[in-house]
Design a protein around this motif. Structure first.
Motif, mmCIF file in Angstrom:
data_model
loop_
_atom_site.group_PDB
_atom_site.id
_atom_site.type_symbol
_atom_site.label_atom_id
_atom_site.label_comp_id
_atom_site.label_asym_id
_atom_site.label_seq_id
_atom_site.Cartn_x
_atom_site.Cartn_y
_atom_site.Cartn_z
ATOM 1 N N ILE A 49 0.822 -1.289 -0.018
ATOM 2 C CA ILE A 49 -0.065 0.156 0.006
ATOM 3 C C ILE A 49 0.951 1.405 -0.020
ATOM 4 O O ILE A 49 0.565 2.389 -0.530
ATOM 5 N N THR A 50 1.984 1.244 0.957
ATOM 6 C CA THR A 50 2.882 2.368 0.860
ATOM 7 C C THR A 50 3.319 2.630 -0.605
ATOM 8 O O THR A 50 3.571 3.689 -0.923
ATOM 9 N N VAL A 148 -6.710 2.046 6.730
ATOM 10 C CA VAL A 148 -5.862 1.812 5.715
ATOM 11 C C VAL A 148 -5.801 3.030 4.609
ATOM 12 O O VAL A 148 -4.725 3.587 3.986
ATOM 13 N N THR A 149 -7.076 3.302 4.475
ATOM 14 C CA THR A 149 -7.399 4.377 3.431
ATOM 15 C C THR A 149 -6.774 5.805 3.815
ATOM 16 O O THR A 149 -6.222 6.549 3.191
ATOM 17 N N ILE A 155 0.126 9.059 2.564
ATOM 18 C CA ILE A 155 1.274 8.753 1.767
ATOM 19 C C ILE A 155 0.854 9.486 0.433
ATOM 20 O O ILE A 155 2.187 9.758 -0.051
ATOM 21 N N GLY A 156 0.095 9.363 -0.198
ATOM 22 C CA GLY A 156 -0.445 10.008 -1.514
ATOM 23 C C GLY A 156 -0.061 11.406 -1.634
ATOM 24 O O GLY A 156 0.907 11.819 -2.427
ATOM 25 N N VAL A 157 -0.490 11.932 -0.702
ATOM 26 C CA VAL A 157 -0.481 13.533 -0.487
ATOM 27 C C VAL A 157 1.145 13.749 -0.129
ATOM 28 O O VAL A 157 1.676 14.705 -0.994
ATOM 29 N N VAL A 158 1.720 13.087 0.471
ATOM 30 C CA VAL A 158 3.260 13.126 0.800
ATOM 31 C C VAL A 158 3.884 12.991 -0.539
ATOM 32 O O VAL A 158 4.838 13.772 -1.017
#
Lengths: 248, 295
Positions: A49-50, A148-149, A155-158
């Motif tokens: 996921i990461t 998890v979402t 992580i997506g924003v980062v």
């Protein structure tokens, strides 16, 4: 078509039975099962996921930023990435990964138990298969999918911020400022609602396909494949409906 | 402790830690996205607008270009929209204040701009109802401009005039290309060019002759003799005029001496008297001549 209706009906009955058995999950024996499923759903999936979330955010930022750069508005990638991640990509990508990894594993495990007649043995021992196998998985999915979402969103924003800073020259402060300016709590919580629905879909489809497995090892493989395909289709459909419901 | 128990405990710790961290993150993002920090004191400002042109909850509020808050709510009233903003610092409005909604970019988005008013203006009471200026919609402005241009083109017969002008220009260019008229012949025929070239050659010849002192004009331009003679003539004229002004010579006396004038007047009187005498005696003389002529 008749088979589709029958399978849908069976899956709904199983889901209702699983919800009815939720209170039993408070017992010590079932709590351990739920915890184990939570571990499998969330912790074991964090690695993939990461990576997926990071690159999703990076790709979103790059594609959006390159287009916005033509108008000199690349600073708006913060809002674009954040809103898209919160509303759609976060829940959707998480659901796809969980369906492909955890959902398929569930289907394979229950399918193997079915073809090896362990389910029948449980029934002989007066243990309800749904309560024993489905409810812990369903509860774990309902509990862990939103978490998890949220992790995927972060992580997506980062990832978007990293690309914005390194490739498009947008400072982290400007990126975050812009991200928080246009995103709303509604985006975040509608996304979490979607993730809960996706969790229910994955658990239901996976367990139903597992129980419906026939023909030995070949059947287990087919059940796994069908779990992934059906989950994807239902997730896409439900995702669109929820989006249509909340954003008209 | 058994290995399975240790494994269970580590599993519980990991799941619990994950849930704890994610819930903390959820709380953090909820606060961030709600545009307000619960640990900070905010000051509310309410402004009424005729319309807000797409201003949204959460849009920025700027005081003289510095972001100091966000739009908290928009309430539609009977004939106005009431906008409430949460500001990080109090704003003291003065007479002449300006509150506007400004487009933040060409891609859309708005922000609320506050100008407190001139520093020397009197402060407004706290319960004053603030009114904002309606926003300028760039698209509307551009559309209006285009419509005005189109209207002037349609109704002001500009298009018709342009068409007529273009037809005339077309005719003129056609005639020019056909070599008609003076300009057309100038453009299209070599005869005029040849004549101009001949004129230029002649002018060059004349200028060369002038520069070498040939001919009367050339000598006038290039030789000093004529100049010297003119100078001498001027000196002589000056000498004559001086003599005349001092009364030297016959002409000078005529001009400067009154005696000659008086004698001339006397002479004229005597001549007039002689004529009168002759006129009086003329009939007698005539009669006498006729009378004695008869004999």
């Amino acid at each position: 078509m008749l088979l589709l209706f029958r399978n849908t009906g069976t899956a709904m009955c199983m889901l209702l039975e699983a919800f009815r058995d939720m209170p039993f999950m408070l017992s010590r024996r079932h709590r351990h099962d739920v915890l184990h499923q939570q571990f499998l759903t969330a912790i074991k999936s964090l690695g993939v996921i990461t990576v997926v979330a990071l690159f999703t955010g990076m790709i979103l930022a790059l594609q959006t930023g390159l287009e916005l750069r033509r108008f000199g508005q690349e600073v708006y990638i913060g809002s674009a990435v954040t809103v898209v991640m919160l509303r759609e990509m976060g829940p959707f990508m998480t659901a796809l990964i969980i369906a492909a990894s955890v959902g398929s594993a569930m289907a394979a495990q229950i399918g193997t138990m079915t073809v090896s007649e362990e389910i029948a043995a449980l029934e002989v021992m007066a243990i309800k298969p749904v309560r024993y196998l489905v409810t812990p998985r369903l509860l774990a999915m309902i509990m862990m999918m939103p978490l998890v979402t949220i992790y995927t969103n972060i992580i997506g924003v980062v990832g978007g911020a990293v690309v914005g800073h390194t490739q498009l020259g947008v400072s982290i402060t400007a990126y975050m400022d812009n991200a928080t300016q246009f995103a709303e709590n509604k985006d975040l919580y509608v996304g979490l609602l979607k993730s809960i629905l996706f969790g229910i879909i994955i658990a239901t489809v996976a367990c139903h396909q597992g129980f419906a497995t026939t023909q030995g090892a070949v059947g287990v493989g087919q059940a796994t494949r069908r779990t992934v395909v059906v989950s994807f289709l239902v997730i896409l459909t439900v995702g669109y409906m929820v989006t249509r419901l909340f954003y008209q | 402790m058994k290995r399975s128990q240790l494994r269970d405990i580590s599993m519980e710790v990991m799941v619990g830690a994950f849930m704890f961290m994610i819930l903390l993150a959820l709380g953090f993002f909820t606060i961030i996205l709600s545009y307000e920090n619960i640990f900070r004191q905010y000051h509310e400002v309410t402004v009424k607008f005729d319309h807000v042109s797409g201003l949204r909850q959460g849009d920025n509020v700027f005081l003289r270009g510095v972001m100091i808050g966000r739009v908290r709510s928009l309430i539609v009233e009977n004939d106005r929209v009431e906008v409430t903003a949460s500001l990080q610092r109090p704003v003291n409005m003065r007479e002449g204040y300006r509150i506007e909604i400004i487009p933040s970019s060409v891609l859309g988005g708005q922000y609320l701009s506050i100008d407190e008013g001139p520093p020397d203006a009197p402060a407004l009471p706290e319960d004053t109802v603030l009114y904002g200026r309606p926003p300028v919609d760039l698209i509307d402005e551009a559309t209006s401009a285009v419509q005005a241009v189109r209207q002037s083109l349609d109704e002001g017969e500009v298009l018709h005039n342009l068409e007529a002008i273009m037809a005339q220009v077309n005719t003129i260019t056609h005639q020019l290309s056909a070599g008609e008229g003076t300009l057309g012949r100038l453009l299209m025929e070599d005869e005029v060019y040849n004549e101009l070239a001949q004129v230029t050659t002649n002018l060059r010849t004349v200028s060369e002759q002038l520069s070498t002192g040939q001919g009367t004009l050339g000598r006038l331009l290039m030789e000093d003799d004529v100049y010297n003679e003119l100078e001498q003539l001027t000196a002589n004229l000056r000498s004559v005029s001086e003599q005349m002004s001092t009364g030297q010579g016959t002409l000078g006396k005529l001009i400067a001496d009154d005696e000659l004038y008086e004698e001339a007047q006397l002479l004229m009187r005597e001549v007039r008297a002689a004529i009168d005498d002759f006129r009086e005696t003329a009939p007698i003389t005539t009669f006498t001549s006729i009378f004695f002529g008869a004999f």
